[in-house]
Design an enzyme around this catalytic site. Sequence first.
Site, mmCIF file in Angstrom:
data_model
loop_
_atom_site.group_PDB
_atom_site.id
_atom_site.type_symbol
_atom_site.label_atom_id
_atom_site.label_comp_id
_atom_site.label_asym_id
_atom_site.label_seq_id
_atom_site.Cartn_x
_atom_site.Cartn_y
_atom_site.Cartn_z
ATOM 1 C CB SER A 95 -49.912 31.756 25.858
ATOM 2 O OG SER A 95 -50.421 32.212 27.084
ATOM 3 C CE LYS A 98 -47.574 30.964 29.558
ATOM 4 N NZ LYS A 98 -48.684 31.747 29.003
ATOM 5 C CB SER A 152 -50.640 28.047 28.167
ATOM 6 O OG SER A 152 -50.246 29.209 27.494
ATOM 7 C CE LYS A 257 -47.513 28.155 25.161
ATOM 8 N NZ LYS A 257 -49.005 28.074 25.178
#
Length: 326
Positions: A95, A98, A152, A257
Amino acid sequence: MCAFGLSTGADAASKRSTSKASTKTQAKVKAKSVCSTRRNSVRTVVARPSFGELSGLRATDDPLDLRSSVALVMDQDTHEVLLNKNSQAVLPIASLTKLMTSVVVVEAGQSLDEVLTITQDDVDTEKGSGSRLAVGTQLTRGEMLHLALMSSENRAAHALGRHYPGGLPAFVSAMNARASLLGMTDTRYVEPTGLSSRNQSSARDLAALVGAAYQHPLIRELSTSQEYSVAVGRRTLQYRNTNGLVRNPAWDIGLQKTGYIAEAGRCLVMQAQLAGRKLIMVFLDSAGKYSRLGDAERVRHWIEASPPPAVLVPEAPRAEGVKTTS
């Protein structure tokens, strides 16, 4: 005879009752046995090794005893590298994808107030993961972006890509084009969520992405938000940040993140201010649920203890042998 007949009926009833009780008992025992077997079956499931583990990267030692196979700590302003561990390895990034998804969305200038709808196309067929955003859920693009960065949310990220001009193929092309402009030569994207192990990059490339994403105040704000709630029909869904460090007062985090799929291990990228310096940190293929956060703490203590010299860990051979192709 009459008495004998009554006694025989009672005995028969007793036997039927005993038989039923025995059947119920056997059923319960069987059910317990099945449940026990299922529980034991779950306990004996062996986790699939990550690409980093398969390529031997986890055998690399470092002075901080990090649990991450790959680590990079760099001064954001001077680009001085303070810690380098297998930063050239090209691995799945889960992820962390993203972050590029958000960069493309923000730089496209699409309205954050436009309402987007979750459809069956956004349901994960790659890993079969679940989501609290049911098909038919309607949220604004800004809300989708918030959930994708902070929590997420896979369906939200996929919907963002699907609602890009030209649809999902155009969005993925834009992701790769932006990576190319940033000089991210080790990076490739095939979808906007990170569920595919074919989304791959290196720590060096991801440091460049963090630097670019940091230029957008909205991405900084949404990625470091501690919690967020959205109204879905008559319900209110409460979400929390997947990175517990944003709630830790010892940290001054400007952007972050997290990511995880089995092939990638636990991953984390952050921009944080430590000991008066703005640092970019990348941790890939970390073993253990909380180990990536533990590695970040080890780096923080190391940085704050004294101005550290650069630590360049001897790097393992490039992990390109585990790269996948479409």
